[in-house]
Enzyme design. Structure first.
Site, PDB file in Angstrom:
ATOM      1  N   GLN A  95      48.906 -18.428 -11.015  1.00 27.60           N
ATOM      2  CA  GLN A  95      49.286 -19.823 -11.202  1.00 27.60           C
ATOM      3  C   GLN A  95      49.696 -20.106 -12.636  1.00 27.60           C
ATOM      4  OE1 GLN A  95      45.044 -22.036 -11.545  1.00 27.60           O
ATOM      5  NE2 GLN A  95      45.245 -20.728  -9.729  1.00 27.60           N
ATOM      6  N   HIS A  97      50.201 -23.851 -15.359  1.00 32.27           N
ATOM      7  CA  HIS A  97      50.058 -25.297 -15.519  1.00 32.27           C
ATOM      8  C   HIS A  97      51.155 -25.840 -16.429  1.00 32.27           C
ATOM      9  CE1 HIS A  97      46.211 -24.653 -13.674  1.00 32.27           C
ATOM     10  NE2 HIS A  97      45.728 -24.014 -14.721  1.00 32.27           N
ATOM     11  N   GLU A 114      43.798 -25.022 -21.212  1.00 31.05           N
ATOM     12  CA  GLU A 114      42.388 -24.775 -20.898  1.00 31.05           C
ATOM     13  C   GLU A 114      41.883 -23.530 -21.620  1.00 31.05           C
ATOM     14  OE1 GLU A 114      42.454 -24.383 -16.657  1.00 31.05           O
ATOM     15  OE2 GLU A 114      43.631 -22.557 -16.688  1.00 31.05           O
ATOM     16  N   HIS A 172      48.494 -17.006 -15.111  1.00 35.15           N
ATOM     17  CA  HIS A 172      47.120 -16.515 -15.168  1.00 35.15           C
ATOM     18  C   HIS A 172      46.475 -16.499 -13.788  1.00 35.15           C
ATOM     19  CE1 HIS A 172      46.777 -20.918 -15.470  1.00 35.15           C
ATOM     20  NE2 HIS A 172      45.571 -20.787 -14.937  1.00 35.15           N
ATOM     21  N   ARG A 192      51.042 -22.900  -7.948  1.00 35.89           N
ATOM     22  CA  ARG A 192      50.761 -21.549  -7.469  1.00 35.89           C
ATOM     23  C   ARG A 192      52.057 -20.751  -7.309  1.00 35.89           C
ATOM     24  NH1 ARG A 192      46.600 -24.231  -4.457  1.00 35.89           N
ATOM     25  NH2 ARG A 192      48.031 -24.592  -2.715  1.00 35.89           N
TER      26      ARG A 192
END
Length: 315
Positions: A95, A97, A114, A172, A192
């Protein structure tokens, strides 16, 4: 007078989850494959509820709406973080972001940068961390069309105590056998790319988001697994883990005592090993392994006692 705020976990059942949150943290969790525990969240997809003190039963949003700057300080009008515990019994989807600009335009949310802290790991545990250096956008599109995504992925070995920084745009995936703490922007946007060709109980594959993912991937990303270096002080050790525009995270190993204050900005602590207590205004608050708690911005000096390792997060 506010105080250290502890929260009820919000559990998420996902196909790749397991039961390690129950065993490792001695918790009662719902039945099923429990993949995530949202520990501190003001996101609509999983709102934290305070579990201690006079504000018990109140949502984090309600407290922020009532107290505002007293909780968050002057920098923020809304809670900017989301803190999770993640049990990867099976591997997650591959996936990526988006950043803030893309996420606000297409999802009406913040983007997601993150970090992960490895709480526990099986022997030879791995993560997908970016793409191989020779993979261009054109080569990756070809691999997607030929179902050869796995050949493009960059795998890294990880072990207990490692730190991994995942800026927006980074391809990642968490692989199986890992228990992580995740600190991220307050966002629930995930694109995804690949899900290992697996199907659910009904024989269906999960939705992919190829077009949007290709829009946001950073094909030039290079990152390293971080091995924190600790400095020793009287009563504790500390290591700087991550410093980015969205959060700063330090790892604190308390072996006797650690004193601090908020100085006008809130802090979040997540206990990743051991147990202890936080003392504030003459009152002791028990900290169990796995607990996260928020120290409101107005709080002055407090002390953490015990033998306990914590992630200290500032935004």
């Amino acid at each position: 007078m506010l105080y250290p705020l502890f929260f009820e976990p919000v559990y998420k059942e996902i196909i790749w989850g397991g039961r390690k949150l129950e065993k490792y943290f001695n918790r009662n969790i719902p039945d099923g494959n429990i993949a995530e525990s949202w520990e501190v969240s003001c996101h609509k997809s999983g709102m934290s509820i305070i579990r201690n003190g006079e504000l018990k039963g109140t949502t984090l949003k309600e407290v922020i709406d009532s107290y505002g700057e007293i909780i968050l300080g002057k920098k923020y009008n809304s809670f900017p973080l989301l803190v999770k515990l993640i049990d990867a019994n099976d591997k997650l989807s591959v996936q990526v972001h988006p950043d803030d600009d893309y996420a606000k335009k297409f999802e009406n949310q913040f983007g997601k940068t993150e970090m992960w802290y490895v709480i526990d790991a099986k022997e030879n545990a791995q993560l997908v961390y970016g793409l191989k250096s020779e993979i261009s956008k054109e080569k990756f599109i070809e691999a997607i069309n030929l179902n050869k995504v796995e050949e493009c992925l960059n795998y890294v070995n990880v072990s207990k105590g490692d730190v991994i920084f995942i800026p927006s745009g980074t391809v990642h995936a968490i692989m199986d056998g890992l228990l992580l703490a995740e600190i991220q922007q307050s966002s629930d946007v995930t694109y995804r790319l690949y899900d290992w060709n697996r199907v659910d109980k009904e024989g269906k594959r999960r939705e992919l988001h190829i077009d949007k993912a290709l829009d946001v991937i950073n094909f030039n990303f290079e990152g390293n697994v971080l091995k924190p270096e600790f400095k020793s002080f009287d009563g504790y050790e500390i290591a700087d883990a991550i410093k980015c525009p969205y959060f700063e995270v330090s790892i604190i190993k308390v072996n006797l005592s650690y004193k601090s204050n908020c100085n006008g900005s809130f802090k979040v602590y997540t206990a990743v090993e051991g147990e202890g207590e936080v003392l504030y205004n003459g009152i002791s608050y028990k900290i169990n392994c796995g607990d996260s708690f928020l120290m409101p911005a107005e709080l002055d000096e407090y002390e953490i006692l015990g033998k306990i390792t914590l992630l200290e997060t500032k935004a």
